[in-house]
Design an enzyme around this catalytic site. Structure first.
Site, PDB file in Angstrom:
ATOM      1  N   ILE A  15       0.802  -1.247  -0.063  1.00 48.08           N
ATOM      2  CA  ILE A  15       0.015  -0.134  -0.122  1.00 48.08           C
ATOM      3  C   ILE A  15       0.810   1.247  -0.026  1.00 48.08           C
ATOM      4  O   ILE A  15       0.466   2.226  -0.635  1.00 48.08           O
ATOM      5  CB  ILE A  15      -0.852   0.153   1.218  1.00 48.08           C
ATOM      6  CG1 ILE A  15      -2.149   1.218   0.932  1.00 48.08           C
ATOM      7  CG2 ILE A  15      -0.293  -0.031   2.525  1.00 48.08           C
ATOM      8  CD1 ILE A  15      -2.911   0.966  -0.169  1.00 48.08           C
ATOM      9  N   ARG A  18       1.226   2.905  -3.312  1.00 46.57           N
ATOM     10  CA  ARG A  18       0.330   3.587  -3.702  1.00 46.57           C
ATOM     11  C   ARG A  18       0.017   4.896  -3.301  1.00 46.57           C
ATOM     12  O   ARG A  18      -0.125   6.201  -3.744  1.00 46.57           O
ATOM     13  CB  ARG A  18      -1.304   2.893  -3.571  1.00 46.57           C
ATOM     14  CG  ARG A  18      -2.514   3.864  -4.172  1.00 46.57           C
ATOM     15  CD  ARG A  18      -3.840   3.214  -3.565  1.00 46.57           C
ATOM     16  NE  ARG A  18      -3.889   1.714  -4.200  1.00 46.57           N
ATOM     17  CZ  ARG A  18      -4.904   1.092  -3.338  1.00 46.57           C
ATOM     18  NH1 ARG A  18      -5.521   1.385  -2.607  1.00 46.57           N
ATOM     19  NH2 ARG A  18      -5.263  -0.283  -4.031  1.00 46.57           N
ATOM     20  N   SER A  36      12.479   1.639   7.026  1.00 38.81           N
ATOM     21  CA  SER A  36      12.361   0.560   6.895  1.00 38.81           C
ATOM     22  C   SER A  36      13.092  -0.166   7.834  1.00 38.81           C
ATOM     23  O   SER A  36      14.134   0.406   8.521  1.00 38.81           O
ATOM     24  CB  SER A  36      12.809  -0.209   5.546  1.00 38.81           C
ATOM     25  OG  SER A  36      12.770  -1.613   5.573  1.00 38.81           O
ATOM     26  N   TYR A  58      12.243   2.743  12.277  1.00 40.80           N
ATOM     27  CA  TYR A  58      11.188   3.522  12.431  1.00 40.80           C
ATOM     28  C   TYR A  58      11.459   4.844  13.391  1.00 40.80           C
ATOM     29  O   TYR A  58      11.102   6.062  13.114  1.00 40.80           O
ATOM     30  CB  TYR A  58       9.881   2.770  12.627  1.00 40.80           C
ATOM     31  CG  TYR A  58       9.596   1.822  11.829  1.00 40.80           C
ATOM     32  CD1 TYR A  58       9.740   1.750  10.170  1.00 40.80           C
ATOM     33  CD2 TYR A  58       8.931   0.670  12.376  1.00 40.80           C
ATOM     34  CE1 TYR A  58       9.537   0.748   9.572  1.00 40.80           C
ATOM     35  CE2 TYR A  58       8.866  -0.525  11.355  1.00 40.80           C
ATOM     36  CZ  TYR A  58       8.978  -0.481  10.256  1.00 40.80           C
ATOM     37  OH  TYR A  58       8.740  -1.394   9.285  1.00 40.80           O
ATOM     38  N   LEU A  74       2.129  -0.042   8.335  1.00 40.68           N
ATOM     39  CA  LEU A  74       2.676  -1.292   8.751  1.00 40.68           C
ATOM     40  C   LEU A  74       1.452  -2.294   9.346  1.00 40.68           C
ATOM     41  O   LEU A  74       0.321  -1.838   8.888  1.00 40.68           O
ATOM     42  CB  LEU A  74       3.298  -0.802  10.020  1.00 40.68           C
ATOM     43  CG  LEU A  74       4.357  -0.037  10.008  1.00 40.68           C
ATOM     44  CD1 LEU A  74       4.915   0.503  11.302  1.00 40.68           C
ATOM     45  CD2 LEU A  74       5.520  -0.479   9.103  1.00 40.68           C
ATOM     46  N   HIS A  79       0.328  -0.557  14.621  1.00 36.97           N
ATOM     47  CA  HIS A  79      -0.203   0.923  14.278  1.00 36.97           C
ATOM     48  C   HIS A  79      -0.053   1.705  15.610  1.00 36.97           C
ATOM     49  O   HIS A  79       0.471   3.004  15.467  1.00 36.97           O
ATOM     50  CB  HIS A  79      -1.629   0.913  13.882  1.00 36.97           C
ATOM     51  CG  HIS A  79      -1.649   0.361  12.346  1.00 36.97           C
ATOM     52  ND1 HIS A  79      -2.989   0.311  11.623  1.00 36.97           N
ATOM     53  CD2 HIS A  79      -0.677  -0.104  11.542  1.00 36.97           C
ATOM     54  CE1 HIS A  79      -2.640  -0.487  10.448  1.00 36.97           C
ATOM     55  NE2 HIS A  79      -1.182  -0.667  10.396  1.00 36.97           N
ATOM     56  N   LYS A  97      -5.692   1.467   7.762  1.00 38.25           N
ATOM     57  CA  LYS A  97      -6.780   0.679   8.601  1.00 38.25           C
ATOM     58  C   LYS A  97      -6.115  -0.602   8.640  1.00 38.25           C
ATOM     59  O   LYS A  97      -5.262  -1.035   7.970  1.00 38.25           O
ATOM     60  CB  LYS A  97      -7.886   1.128   7.794  1.00 38.25           C
ATOM     61  CG  LYS A  97      -7.860   0.670   6.063  1.00 38.25           C
ATOM     62  CD  LYS A  97      -7.314  -0.684   5.500  1.00 38.25           C
ATOM     63  CE  LYS A  97      -8.206  -1.966   5.885  1.00 38.25           C
ATOM     64  NZ  LYS A  97      -7.400  -3.045   5.061  1.00 38.25           N
ATOM     65  N   ASP A 178      -9.302  -6.622   8.827  1.00 33.59           N
ATOM     66  CA  ASP A 178      -8.899  -5.999   7.447  1.00 33.59           C
ATOM     67  C   ASP A 178     -10.179  -5.623   6.384  1.00 33.59           C
ATOM     68  O   ASP A 178     -10.365  -4.283   6.557  1.00 33.59           O
ATOM     69  CB  ASP A 178      -8.199  -7.107   6.795  1.00 33.59           C
ATOM     70  CG  ASP A 178      -7.586  -6.678   5.163  1.00 33.59           C
ATOM     71  OD1 ASP A 178      -7.713  -5.648   4.919  1.00 33.59           O
ATOM     72  OD2 ASP A 178      -7.454  -7.822   4.532  1.00 33.59           O
TER      73      ASP A 178
HETATM   74  N1  LIG Z   1      -6.173   1.468   2.495  1.00 34.17           N
HETATM   75  C1  LIG Z   1      -6.268   0.611   1.901  1.00 34.17           C
HETATM   76  O1  LIG Z   1      -6.873   0.759   0.531  1.00 34.17           O
HETATM   77  C2  LIG Z   1      -5.405  -0.479   2.082  1.00 34.17           C
HETATM   78  C3  LIG Z   1      -4.859  -1.494   1.225  1.00 34.17           C
HETATM   79  C4  LIG Z   1      -4.246  -2.430   1.537  1.00 34.17           C
HETATM   80  C5  LIG Z   1      -3.499  -2.386   2.941  1.00 34.17           C
HETATM   81  N2  LIG Z   1      -3.909  -1.497   3.567  1.00 34.17           N
HETATM   82  C6  LIG Z   1      -3.384  -1.603   5.148  1.00 34.17           C
HETATM   83  O2  LIG Z   1      -1.974  -1.004   4.824  1.00 34.17           O
HETATM   84  C7  LIG Z   1      -1.515  -1.623   5.994  1.00 34.17           C
HETATM   85  C8  LIG Z   1      -0.021  -2.397   5.300  1.00 34.17           C
HETATM   86  O3  LIG Z   1      -0.624  -3.181   4.383  1.00 34.17           O
HETATM   87  P1  LIG Z   1       0.383  -3.811   3.146  1.00 34.17           P
HETATM   88  O4  LIG Z   1      -0.710  -4.807   2.526  1.00 34.17           O
HETATM   89  O5  LIG Z   1       1.118  -2.617   2.671  1.00 34.17           O
HETATM   90  O6  LIG Z   1       1.330  -4.619   4.088  1.00 34.17           O
HETATM   91  P2  LIG Z   1       2.514  -5.356   3.526  1.00 34.17           P
HETATM   92  O7  LIG Z   1       2.745  -5.380   2.082  1.00 34.17           O
HETATM   93  O8  LIG Z   1       2.891  -6.653   4.358  1.00 34.17           O
HETATM   94  O9  LIG Z   1       3.778  -4.242   4.306  1.00 34.17           O
HETATM   95  C9  LIG Z   1       3.812  -4.042   5.500  1.00 34.17           C
HETATM   96  C10 LIG Z   1       5.050  -3.389   5.940  1.00 34.17           C
HETATM   97  O10 LIG Z   1       5.265  -3.285   7.184  1.00 34.17           O
HETATM   98  C11 LIG Z   1       6.512  -3.465   7.521  1.00 34.17           C
HETATM   99  N3  LIG Z   1       6.788  -4.443   8.704  1.00 34.17           N
HETATM  100  C12 LIG Z   1       7.360  -4.320   9.948  1.00 34.17           C
HETATM  101  N4  LIG Z   1       7.232  -5.065  10.381  1.00 34.17           N
HETATM  102  C13 LIG Z   1       6.508  -6.043   9.921  1.00 34.17           C
HETATM  103  C14 LIG Z   1       6.449  -7.506  10.195  1.00 34.17           C
HETATM  104  N5  LIG Z   1       6.437  -8.316  11.491  1.00 34.17           N
HETATM  105  N6  LIG Z   1       5.902  -8.346   9.232  1.00 34.17           N
HETATM  106  C15 LIG Z   1       5.549  -7.912   7.964  1.00 34.17           C
HETATM  107  N7  LIG Z   1       5.751  -6.460   7.536  1.00 34.17           N
HETATM  108  C16 LIG Z   1       6.319  -5.561   8.684  1.00 34.17           C
HETATM  109  C17 LIG Z   1       7.426  -4.012   6.416  1.00 34.17           C
HETATM  110  O11 LIG Z   1       8.218  -2.730   6.072  1.00 34.17           O
HETATM  111  P3  LIG Z   1       9.619  -2.643   6.312  1.00 34.17           P
HETATM  112  O12 LIG Z   1      10.273  -4.171   6.306  1.00 34.17           O
HETATM  113  O13 LIG Z   1      10.443  -2.141   5.019  1.00 34.17           O
HETATM  114  O14 LIG Z   1       9.942  -2.050   7.238  1.00 34.17           O
HETATM  115  C18 LIG Z   1       6.287  -4.245   5.190  1.00 34.17           C
HETATM  116  O15 LIG Z   1       6.721  -3.909   3.963  1.00 34.17           O
HETATM  117  C19 LIG Z   1      -2.352  -2.839   6.759  1.00 34.17           C
HETATM  118  O16 LIG Z   1      -2.514  -2.120   7.786  1.00 34.17           O
HETATM  119  C20 LIG Z   1      -3.293  -2.846   5.747  1.00 34.17           C
HETATM  120  O17 LIG Z   1      -4.816  -3.208   6.116  1.00 34.17           O
HETATM  121  C21 LIG Z   1      -4.905  -0.573   3.298  1.00 34.17           C
END
Ligand SMILES: NC(=O)c1ccc[n+]([C@@H]2O[C@H](COP(=O)([O-])OP(=O)(O)OC[C@H]3O[C@@H](n4cnc5c(N)ncnc54)[C@H](OP(=O)(O)O)[C@@H]3O)[C@@H](O)[C@H]2O)c1
Length: 328
Positions: A15, A18, A36, A58, A74, A79, A97, A178
């Site tokens: 996300i 985007r 990161s 962070y 994250l 959060h 969210k 989610d």
């Molecule tokens: N508003 C929307 O339309 C929308 C759409 C999709 C997701 N979201 C929300 O956005 C948030 C992130 O979702 P995402 O799909 O982008 O997640 P993701 O691809 O899994 O990315 C999460 C990021 O968090 C960091 N992180 C830190 N600790 C972690 C751990 N223990 N395991 C995995 N990642 C960890 C990582 O970055 P580093 O390792 O580089 O620090 C990772 O790239 C969630 O809350 C999700 O519900 C919102």
């Protein structure tokens, strides 16, 4: 003219891509740093997106004087900790969210931001689409008659990538937090409050809530039925039913690609009226957040809804992380 609000981004996930692009194309904001857990990944992401500063961890970003606000992208279980940490460092908080994983943590986040005098907003895009403002006008303006029932169905079929946090309950994974954020949020948005009671039947698979069916009752005689899942094809539809007519939308969380945002009003005679809209919900969300930071608008209504949504989700979450019949 106020200086641009400088954003720092926590996390380099899906996300992030985007929203960084939307931030970079928005007026009055710029992205000055990304952090990161892995400094090489922060550097790679910074180079890819033309972000001037890559941070190792962070906390370094929170303590940096290069940012005024953070975007927290994250997994949900992180959060609250990083939002509260950001507030302690005087940074405004735009948080993905679900806001947090429990209602108590959401209240803590809210209080931390208030005590530090910083703004916070959950990144729930659909609330900022012009279509939503028009739906609110219709719902509260009496066109549908007295509102009685809301239904929402939000699902994606097996949307996971390898190592997906949504498959890890300890990271706040599962469909309830989610996709439930949107569906239960719509119910609270329509009723204008958190429900008095929630009955949620959760189907677990792989250690997470994979499907949830729920019924909510609100104090103003509004009820809601919710269906969310990772085991049915993409659905993002809703109906708000009044005594005289219903409003129906088949993509309320995000308009289908290549189709105008729209909804339909069906009345008791079968007559149907459709309205169409243009607009980018993420850009509007960013503009709303920026406007609050510079003191030009107020986010109280959004924050109240986020807390009501979080409360509803907590009511739907039993001691085992699902299967709840609760009464406030
Ligand atoms: N508003 C929307 O339309 C929308 C759409 C999709 C997701 N979201 C929300 O956005 C948030 C992130 O979702 P995402 O799909 O982008 O997640 P993701 O691809 O899994 O990315 C999460 C990021 O968090 C960091 N992180 C830190 N600790 C972690 C751990 N223990 N395991 C995995 N990642 C960890 C990582 O970055 P580093 O390792 O580089 O620090 C990772 O790239 C969630 O809350 C999700 O519900 C919102």
């Amino acid at each position: 003219m106020t200086n641009a609000i400088r954003f720092g981004v926590l996390g380099t996930g899906r996300i992030t891509r985007r929203l960084v692009a939307e931030l970079q194309q928005s007026l009055g904001v710029k992205v000055t740093a990304i952090a990161s857990r892995d400094p090489a990944r922060a550097r790679w992401f910074a180079d890819q997106f033309g972000i001037p500063n890559a941070m190792d961890g962070y906390q370094a970003l929170l303590e940096s004087n290069l940012v005024d606000a953070v975007y927290i992208a994250l997994p949900p279980s992180l959060h609250a900790r990083w939002a509260i940490g950001a507030a302690a460092c005087g940074k405004h908080v735009l948080c993905e969210k679900p806001l947090t994983t429990t209602y108590d943590l959401a209240v803590e986040l809210d209080q931390a931001c208030q005590s530090s005098g910083v703004q916070w907003l959950d990144a729930t895009g659909w609330l900022h689409h012009p279509r939503t403002a028009r739906m609110l006008e219709i719902v509260s303006g009496g066109t549908l008659g007295c509102i009685k029932h809301v239904s929402a169905s939000v699902s994606f079929f097996e949307p996971f990538q390898s190592g997906d946090h949504r498959l890890d309950a300890a990271l706040g994974g599962g469909v309830l937090l989610d996709l439930g954020w949107y569906a239960f949020g719509l119910a609270a948005w329509t009723a204008g409050c958190a429900p008095d009671s929630v009955f949620a039947d959760c189907v677990h698979h792989r250690g997470i809530v994979n499907r949830v069916s729920a019924v909510c009752r609100f104090k103003n005689d509004v009820s809601a039925t919710i269906s969310c899942g990772y085991d049915t094809a993409t659905r993002k539809w809703m109906e708000i039913a009044g005594e005289d007519a219903s409003i129906i939308c088949d993509d309320f969380t995000r308009p289908w690609q290549d189709r105008p945002a729209r909804f339909w009003i069906h009345d008791r005679t079968g007559a149907v009226v459709s309205e169409q809209f243009e607009g980018n919900q993420e850009k509007n969300l960013i503009a709303a957040f920026r406007s609050a930071i510079v003191g030009e608008s107020d986010l109280t209504a959004h924050r109240t809804l986020a807390l009501q949504t979080q409360r509803t989700l907590s009511m739907a979450t039993g001691p085992s992380g699902g299967d709840a019949a609760s009464r406030a």
